[in-house]
Design a protein around this motif. Sequence first.
Motif: not given
Length: 198
Positions: A69, A71, A79, A87, A91, A93, A102, A104, A107
């Motif tokens: 994932m 971030i 990221y 989370v 979430p 996105i 994608e 996140l 978090p």
Amino acid sequence: MAALAKRRYTLEEYLELEKHTEERYAYCGGEVVAMSGASLRHNRIVRNLMRAIDARLAGKPCEVLPTDMRIKVPKALPYRYADLVVVCGEPIIENMQGLEVEVLVNPLIIFEVLSASTEAYDRGIKFFEYQSIASFQEYVLVAQDCPHITHYVRQKSGQWLRSDFHGVAEHLLLRVLDCAIPMTDIYRQVPPLPQNES
């Protein structure tokens, strides 16, 4: 982590690389760094954490997400990758620059399993970068060589309160989730290394 090539990459070139490869890379100010494969000990700790956290999420609007994932980190665009994130709520996105990448945005808890090659970065610059995430509340650093966890909790003042948990008799206390995880669960099948091997 090892640099991919001796040249600087644009953000667009990096995102294209990430889209078309199975490997994971970090982007650090134009340098693209390959994320090296994790050790068996590292993978066992991540697996154990994921199981332990997931078991404590019943009835809570939270989920734990694994290593892949991405971030969004405002101070380290585009990221970063963490070993685990938690989370709560829906979430959020975002797609990076219109590409199918994608990230996140929200978090609450970030986990990093330390290794000799990443420990200084995870404790220093990466933690500093993560602090630019508005939703970020807890940071958990897990040692591989012995049962030891460093845990930071963001205070209302914006300062971070540090706690250390050492030994298998301890419990990691996660404030956001209002739960305690026994160190024996986190370090299942991960015996301490002899002192001369750590």
